[in-house]
Design a protein around this motif. Structure first.
Motif, mmCIF file in Angstrom:
data_model
loop_
_atom_site.group_PDB
_atom_site.id
_atom_site.type_symbol
_atom_site.label_atom_id
_atom_site.label_comp_id
_atom_site.label_asym_id
_atom_site.label_seq_id
_atom_site.Cartn_x
_atom_site.Cartn_y
_atom_site.Cartn_z
ATOM 1 N N TYR A 1 0.896 -1.662 0.285
ATOM 2 C CA TYR A 1 -0.467 -0.006 -0.270
ATOM 3 C C TYR A 1 1.293 0.874 0.214
ATOM 4 C CZ TYR A 1 -3.887 -2.877 0.623
ATOM 5 O OH TYR A 1 -4.670 -4.449 0.755
ATOM 6 N N LYS B 1 -3.969 0.762 -3.265
ATOM 7 C CA LYS B 1 -3.025 -0.434 -3.456
ATOM 8 C C LYS B 1 -2.159 -1.137 -4.518
ATOM 9 C CE LYS B 1 -5.250 -5.285 -3.816
ATOM 10 N NZ LYS B 1 -6.743 -6.165 -3.623
ATOM 11 N N ASP C 1 -10.354 -1.349 -1.887
ATOM 12 C CA ASP C 1 -9.117 -1.588 -1.707
ATOM 13 C C ASP C 1 -7.872 -0.430 -1.618
ATOM 14 O OD1 ASP C 1 -9.937 -4.153 -0.373
ATOM 15 O OD2 ASP C 1 -8.700 -4.864 -2.127
ATOM 16 N N GLN D 1 -17.578 -2.495 -2.063
ATOM 17 C CA GLN D 1 -17.287 -2.737 -0.397
ATOM 18 C C GLN D 1 -17.875 -1.959 0.320
ATOM 19 O OE1 GLN D 1 -12.852 -2.239 -0.363
ATOM 20 N NE2 GLN D 1 -12.477 -5.260 -0.471
#
Length: 805
Positions: free
Chosen positions: A189, A206, A318, A435
């Motif tokens: 990351y 990410k 992410d 998400q």
């Protein structure tokens, strides 16, 4: 078929011997072996799957040496000669006797399809020279013979080679000596210098890494980096709901005197949160991944000593932040990954513990790859001059987002996607939405910011403004320090050719190396084509730029390589976008005609409005609309367009650059828009815009590794016409794209514009035609209004650059 091979490097004999030794293709006693024994040694190497003499003999019996003898029987009593050598070479390259070539004269076919060959084979040195070059020759399946051997496992013997001897270079290119079954996949990351979701923390990005296991043994490798906002998923259902309605009237714009200085964008990045404090370091990542959204050319290089990094960027699953569609923030999100790879930015093993991890396995050299949005971000990254970025391979890339979603003061859809705009694409790629828990935290902020994008993109006017200026990478081209490869389709009406044309012109002012490939397709990759060694050229290029091998890549790869539209498998090399001395021809307008002599004093008119039933048919059936638009037979569009044609050309011509159009036009209302097509008229076979699949999964990127289909553009059945290029303009933007000029009903105005750039081979006996109309069913708004236009022919001119062939 023709094979256009540019990446074969001439090498001195001593280098050939050295490189053949390195790949175990050279006998220790070569200087003492009779010619046939040396030839049999080479054959045994290339037929390495045969592990016994009986099996090898069986395979040799399968090759035809002459019209009366197979290879095994021939070598039993005759010495190899030039004709037999290349008769066998053609078979090794996948060509079939009789169907593809004459066994008695293989060189004739090799010359016809542009395969390299030697002209003498008198001794062992000649044989070694010829065999080395045969390994570098492209076969019927679009790969070198050596790559075909690699696909069958020849280089498996080198997987354990000492890392000090890797990468392995042959003919200036890296070879597949890396075990793709043991690739390391890990996630880090990267901390950016952005806070696009306004949560008081710097956005973490990410990055998915695939690297050779040899890096664990000390080998440092360069990186192919692909920034793809699509990699973490897309929101197709949501974007369907917010796609804009294009069945709306053209809006009249209030006249103004706006200057560029008033709309010029100036980037500010104030109130940036502090960087994270590092709580520790680690050499090992904590996260891995399985499936990757691979770019096939990246797969090819994973077997050849390159790492690959994929990052979707801000606002994706992410990662932190928001999608902003082409903004400066997206550019900085892209370059953050490069800065980490080059050792100039921090990354962490996860998003919470602040354990730093470095790209210790990277040699600090990065190339960017990818098509469309992916290539666009490569272009954007290059314009920052970021350290570590050595080159980009930018395919079908946007250089200015205004030229993607707008044209001449009009809202213009990318071909095939009416109603799409910057806000729609931002929503499409905002995969954080996938998400639910993460989306809950960001939903309100993102919806506010998305509404701001909708407002700022200004579909009401279609004008160039600060929003689009912020997304114009051409302004920052002077910052580019890396070398650039551009690939674009001359029939790409998604990312229109103006994007690469303008970028090429600006790059021409810089002291960098640049290469341009123009193919006859639409929005596609070309690394799996039979007729050109694009992948091999990119191997030459990347081996030079990222590994520093002097292999003459700058000289061997053409500066501009253009696929001919009139014949199959033909590519032309040029020094620039156009030939050295194309002439400009000024065509005058006559009723229904274009002439180099004189114009007509006539005024002609056409309407834009259709019967409701015809309008509804055409907006759903673009093929039918195009067919009727370009037809001179009576149909529902008769009276809704003007067609002007030249006489039939007595010689072939090569059209280049941008057609320039001058018109004297009036609208019956206080607004108006015009559309144009330059068309090749003549009932002939033409190269298709969609490549044919010659063989499924025919191209191997390595041994038991990824595969790709073999493709090629083929001639179609005869068609009556082919659109060469097109263009659009709002009559109120006749001065520039940010100033609204007044239009008074029935008053004539001078209009000047360039159509989209072209590179087109018009064959003898065909005619050029200019079609003038208003509503473009595929691209403009479709108001079906009572608008009509008048054109004063004596004040019109079409300037074309072309060379007579």
């Amino acid at each position: 078929m023709k094979i256009n091979q540019f990446a074969r490097m001439d090498a001195p004999f001593s280098q050939k011997v050295d490189e053949l030794r390195k790949i175990n293709f050279y006998p220790e006693q070569a200087d003492f072996l009779p010619l046939n024994e040396l030839y049999l040694y080479f054959l045994e190497k290339v037929l390495f799957e045969a592990s016994s003499q009986a099996t090898l003999a069986q395979k040799l019996h399968g090759f035809l040496a002459t019209s009366t003898e197979d290879l095994y029987d021939y070598l039993a009593h005759k010495e190899i000669n030039l004709t037999v050598f290349y008769a066998i070479a053609m078979q090794l390259l996948g060509f079939e006797v009789d169907d593809d070539f004459d066994i008695n004269d293989p060189l004739k076919k090799m010359d016809e399809i542009h395969l390299y060959h030697h002209d003498a084979l008198n001794d062992e040195k000649d044989l070694i020279n010829a065999w080395y070059d045969l390994l570098c020759t492209h076969n019927k399946d679009g790969r070198t013979l050596l790559d075909s051997l690699a696909a069958n496992g020849y280089f498996k013997q080198f997987w354990g080679l000492d890392v000090n001897k890797k990468p392995l270079i042959f003919n200036g290119k890296t070879q597949p000596v890396f075990d793709t079954s043991k690739l390391i996949r890990e996630v880090v990351y990267v901390e950016s210098s952005l806070d696009t979701d306004h949560d008081g923390k710097r956005d973490l990005l990410k990055a998915e890494i695939i690297r050779p296991v040899d890096t664990e043994l000390g080998l440092k490798v360069p990186v192919l980096y692909t920034a793809s906002p699509y990699n973490e998923g897309t929101n197709d259902k949501t974007t369907d709901k917010i796609t804009h309605n294009v069945d709306v009237p053209l809006k009249r714009k209030e006249p103004n005197n706006t200057t560029y200085e008033e709309i010029e964008f100036k980037y500010e990045n104030s109130n940036l949160p502090a960087a994270r404090k590092v709580n520790g370091t680690s050499r090992a990542a904590e996260e891995t991944f399985g499936h990757d959204h691979n770019v096939t050319i990246n797969d090819y290089f994973l077997a050849r000593g390159f790492a690959v990094v994929y990052a979707a960027g801000i606002g994706t699953k992410d990662s932190d932040g928001e999608r902003t569609c082409g903004s400066k923030e997206e550019t900085l999100s892209t370059t953050a990954i490069i800065e980490w790879l080059a050792g100039n930015r921090k990354a962490f093993t996860n998003k919470t513990d602040n354990i730093e991890i470095k790209a210790w396995w990277c040699n600090g050299s990065v190339a960017m790859t990818g098509k469309s949005y992916l290539g666009t971000l490569a272009t954007a990254a290059a314009t920052t001059g970021v350290k570590g970025l050595k080159t980009i391979i930018s395919e079908a890339a946007i250089s200015s987002w205004y030229d993607y979603y707008r044209d001449g003061g009009l809202v213009i859809a990318p071909g095939g996607y009416p109603g799409e705009d910057a806000d729609v694409l931002a929503e499409e790629c905002f995969s954080r939405q996938k998400q639910a828990g993460d989306y809950l935290k960001i939903k309100t902020q993102f919806n506010q910011d998305l509404a701001q994008i909708t407002k700022d993109q200004d579909r009401d006017s279609g004008n160039y403004n600060s929003f689009w200026d912020a997304r114009n990478y051409l302004k920052d081209v002077p910052n580019i320090k890396c070398d650039v490869v551009m690939v674009h389709g001359l029939n790409d009406w998604n990312v229109k050719p103006r994007n690469v044309f303008n970028l090429y012109k600006e790059l021409d002012k810089l002291p960098i190396k640049k290469k341009l490939f123009l193919h006859q397709g639409q929005h596609i990759y070309i690394n799996n084509f039979q007729s050109i060694d694009f992948t091999d050229m990119m191997n030459l290029w990347l081996t030079n730029k990222l590994y520093g091998v002097e292999n003459h890549a700058n000289e061997l790869i053409p500066d501009v390589c253009v696929q001919d539209n009139s014949t199959e498998g033909t590519w032309h090399a040029f020094d620039g976008w156009q030939t050295e001395n194309p002439q400009t021809y000024a065509y005058k307008f006559q009723t229904n005609a274009l002439s180099l002599d004189e114009s007509s004093p006539d005024t002609v008119t056409f309407s834009d409005q259709l019967k409701v039933e015809d309008f509804n048919l055409y907006k759903k059936n673009w093929d039918k609309w195009r067919q009727d638009l370009l037809s001179e037979k009576e149909n529902a569009l008769t009276g809704n367009h003007l067609i002007f044609k030249t006489n039939k050309f007595e010689k072939d011509i090569y059209l280049q650059g941008c057609p320039h159009l001058k018109l004297k036009v009036a609208s019956n209302q206080d607004k108006g828009m015009l559309s144009f097509m330059l068309v090749d008229f003549g009932n002939i076979k033409r190269l298709g815009e969609v490549p044919s699949t010659l063989a499924l999964k025919a191209l191997d990127a390595g041994f038991q590794w990824k595969e790709d289909d073999l493709k090629e553009f083929k001639l179609t059945a005869p068609t009556p016409w082919k659109m060469i290029t097109k263009g659009h303009i709002n009559l109120q933007n006749r001065e520039n794209n940010w100033k609204n000029s007044e239009v008074k009903a029935n008053q004539f105005y001078d209009i000047d514009l360039d159509l989209q750039p072209m590179f087109y081979h018009l064959v003898k006996g065909n005619q050029l035609g200019l079609v003038i109309y208003s509503t473009d069913m595929e691209m403009t708004v479709r108001g079906n209004e009572n608008l009509s236009y008048s054109v004063q022919l004596e004040n019109c001119q079409l300037d074309l650059n072309y060379e007579t062939l």
